[in-house]
Design an enzyme around this catalytic site. Structure first.
Site, PDB file in Angstrom:
ATOM      1  N   GLY A 311      38.753  34.067  29.565  1.00 10.93           N
ATOM      2  CA  GLY A 311      39.515  35.096  28.924  1.00 10.93           C
ATOM      3  C   GLY A 311      40.671  35.733  29.895  1.00 10.93           C
ATOM      4  N   LYS A 312      41.621  36.428  29.365  1.00  9.15           N
ATOM      5  CA  LYS A 312      42.585  36.931  29.960  1.00  9.15           C
ATOM      6  C   LYS A 312      42.931  38.381  29.784  1.00  9.15           C
ATOM      7  CE  LYS A 312      45.585  32.766  30.092  1.00  9.15           C
ATOM      8  NZ  LYS A 312      46.712  32.108  29.727  1.00  9.15           N
ATOM      9  N   GLY A 316      42.814  40.820  35.030  1.00 10.70           N
ATOM     10  CA  GLY A 316      42.452  39.402  35.697  1.00 10.70           C
ATOM     11  C   GLY A 316      42.144  38.604  34.468  1.00 10.70           C
ATOM     12  N   LYS A 332      35.487  36.700  37.537  1.00 10.64           N
ATOM     13  CA  LYS A 332      36.422  37.306  37.191  1.00 10.64           C
ATOM     14  C   LYS A 332      37.494  37.589  38.525  1.00 10.64           C
ATOM     15  CE  LYS A 332      35.893  40.816  34.665  1.00 10.64           C
ATOM     16  NZ  LYS A 332      36.705  40.242  33.466  1.00 10.64           N
ATOM     17  N   ASP A 427      37.322  51.220  27.654  1.00  6.61           N
ATOM     18  CA  ASP A 427      37.947  50.038  26.861  1.00  6.61           C
ATOM     19  C   ASP A 427      36.988  49.367  25.983  1.00  6.61           C
ATOM     20  OD1 ASP A 427      40.050  48.468  25.731  1.00  6.61           O
ATOM     21  OD2 ASP A 427      40.079  47.108  27.521  1.00  6.61           O
TER      22      ASP A 427
END
Length: 624
Positions: A311-312, A316, A332, A427
């Protein structure tokens, strides 16, 4: 007449004095009182980097200040300024913050005495003043802190005898008084783990008339048994022989310890921490938190190959990797690693994140840091994120989606109301809810917003999140709270129901605005079947659908004060109290919005219909 006037004047003065006193004491939730105490602390400290610059004596609410943590009732419960190069002294006004539960001031240059007023903090559970220059006797008032579980005063210049009253601290789990100048006997300490090494004048048992020149003690001592063993009434010559034997034994022990230390420094592949207990007395072990070498993680991820990217996001990239023992991990690699504070600061923040342990929170394996890199290592989640799993086959059935919603809610509940200090995720969305091998929800990347914001600790309004998931008050003011997470959770529920991302749904339905506007419209029209993921066909419970939509709408109300707490959300998802809360919300909403020109839906649309935001689903920090 004069007498009556004088009497009226007298009673007016009395009334004014009483009213002023009451106003000070009864200011909303003690905020003014706490502001004064915090400003007293700030005044006595020297702050070379300005980390306390936004502490404002004219403010009425300190909960938005850096390094200050508040409860859901807006009471100051946490004060943490570790590794900030603070000097000066610690003000006695800290004793006026009577709701404090955690104080972290380690790794600074603070001098002077430890204020005995700390003994007033009856709710204090964690106190860390280690690695400073405090020079005084250990205040006997600390013994009054019956809730204290974790106490670190090591690496200071404390002197004098250890107060006998420390033996009364029955809830104490960890105590570290090492490397000071303490003297005298050691009381029967109740702490499970403690250290007094590095205090040359300490008497191990108190039976000696004079202390030896050096007291060599292990990190953990069973004091309750050792004292009786040494008071066995043996002849003096036997005692001398015993003392020599013990001394030689300790010297051998130290040599062995030195050898192990050298071997550890050569390998440097593990970083051990202490054991503590949380407020529920469930043991939380940080001993397995590991410090990895950067080279080890390079090899594990094939030099961070693009083929291994999971994932992006704004924090990061996440890479899949395999450790040398074959363990699958997710690594990560944080952006701008060199800017995320110093080694101590980063390590302290990682320690705080790792203290949040819950079955619905992503566990931290370890970390790595170099001059330019900061990396976090997590267990690999074989089922990926909810966002990716919603688009995969086979589809998530209705029962699994409901179980995911409840698991994510329980994880957020722990962060908001059971973790100390509380953590605001900032988030919450499907991409940040991970699924283990049993498709149990695991909340990921909590605490990272605080970790990365720490480099600009004087800035408290940096918005992090994903448009479509961000609460309107957070988007417009930059001020986050646990209610911003509740809003994001409400959008997550809608994503689980529809099988689509928040902004994608409005476009797929050919509707103006975001998912929330469309759902409210459909709910009013009682056409909820139009919301459900088409891949589910008719395999869902219509009553549960209605309930889940109601919970989502309660969580996404425009005014944050009207949104439920996560503890209420969990109860409603479990089937308790939803009908009453929904009925009450409809009455409040109908009366409250009469004074507004725009509906909450229209107001939210104004925030999301901006062309610069709706060109794409802008991700300010995730998926992470």
């Amino acid at each position: 007449m004069r007498e009556r006037t004088a009497e009226v004047g007298f009673w007016f003065l009395i009334f004014s004095w009483v009213w002023t006193s009451a106003n000070c004491m009864l200011s909303p939730k003690g905020v003014n009182f706490e502001v004064q105490a915090l400003m007293g602390i700030k005044a006595s400290l020297k702050d070379p980097h300005g980390v306390l610059d936004n502490w404002d004596g004219n403010a009425v609410d300190p909960c938005s200040w850096t390094m200050v943590t508040c409860s859901t009732e807006s009471l100051v419960i946490g004060l943490g300024t570790p590794s900030q190069n603070l000097s000066g002294s610690l003000s006695p006004s800290i004793g006026n913050l009577t709701n404090l539960q955690i104080v972290l001031l380690q790794n600074n240059d603070i001098t002077g005495p430890i204020p005995p007023e700390i003994g007033r903090l009856s709710k204090l559970q964690t106190l860390d003043l280690s690695n400073n220059f405090f020079s005084c006797e250990v205040p006997s008032s600390l013994a009054t802190l019956r809730s204290l579980q974790y106490l670190r005063l090591n690496n200071n210049s404390l002197y004098g005898a250890m107060p006998e009253s420390l033996a009364n601290m029955t809830n104490l789990v960890f105590l570290d008084l090492s490397f000071n100048n303490l003297s005298g006997r050691v009381p029967r300490l109740p702490a499970k783990t403690f250290s007094i090494v590095g205090n040359p004048l300490i008497c191990p048992t108190g039976s000696e008339n004079e202390c030896f020149g050096t007291a060599l003690m292990p990190m953990s001592m069973p004091l309750n048994g050792s004292e009786g063993a040494l008071r066995s009434g043996r002849p003096k010559s036997h005692r001398v022989a015993l003392a020599l034997g013990v001394t030689l034994g300790f010297i051998c022990f130290l040599l062995l310890l030195l050898g192990l230390l050298l071997q550890w420094r050569q390998r440097r592949n593990k970083h051990m921490f202490f054991d503590v207990k949380d407020r529920h007395h469930e043991e939380v072990s940080l001993g397995n938190l590991r410090r990895f070498q950067f080279r080890e993680l390079q090899l594990a991820t094939d030099n961070f190959s693009s083929k291994n990217i999971l994932g992006k996001g704004g924090f990061g990239h996440v890479y899949k990797g395999h450790l040398r023992d074959g363990t699958a991990v997710a690594v990560k690699r944080l952006k701008d690693g060199s800017a995320i504070g110093g080694d101590r600061q980063f390590q302290t923040e990682v320690e705080m994140i790792s203290l949040a342990v819950h079955r619905n929170l992503l566990r931290l394996y370890g970390f790595s840091m170099t001059a330019t890199e900061r990396l976090l290592v997590y267990p690999y989640m074989s089922n990926g994120s909810v966002a990716s799993r919603m688009k995969a086959k086979p589809i998530l059935d209705w029962g699994t989606r409901k179980r995911i919603a409840l698991g994510a809610a329980r994880g957020l509940l722990y962060l908001h109301e059971q973790c100390d200090p509380k953590i605001i995720h900032r988030d919450v969305k499907a991409a940040n809810i991970l699924l283990d091998e049993d498709c149990e929800a695991v909340v990921g990347d909590f605490g990272l917003a605080k970790l990365l914001d720490h480099q600009d600790s004087h800035v408290t309004t940096a918005v992090r999140g994903t448009v479509g998931h961000i609460a309107p008050e957070y988007l417009s003011t930059g001020q986050s709270s646990e209610k911003t997470d509740v809003f994001g959770f409400g959008i997550l529920l809608l994503e689980l129901i529809t099988g689509q991302r928040a902004l994608e749904f409005g476009k797929a339905a050919n509707q103006k605005g975001a998912m929330l506007d469309w759902v409210r419209k459909i709910h009013l029209e009682k056409k909820l079947d139009l919301l459900v993921d088409k891949d589910l066909k008719n395999n869902y419970d219509r009553i549960e659908l209605e309930e889940m939509v109601q919970v989502a709408l309660l969580c996404t109300q425009y005014l944050p004060g009207l949104r439920p707490k996560m503890s209420e959300v969990v109860r409603m998802l479990e089937g308790d109290g939803l009908a009453e809360r929904w009925e009450a919300s409809q009455r409040v909403e109908s009366s409250k919005y009469k004074s507004y020109d725009l509906s909450s839906s229209e107001r939210y649309s104004d925030l999301t219909n901006d062309s610069s935001l709706l060109v794409q689903a802008i991700e300010l920090s995730g998926p992470r």
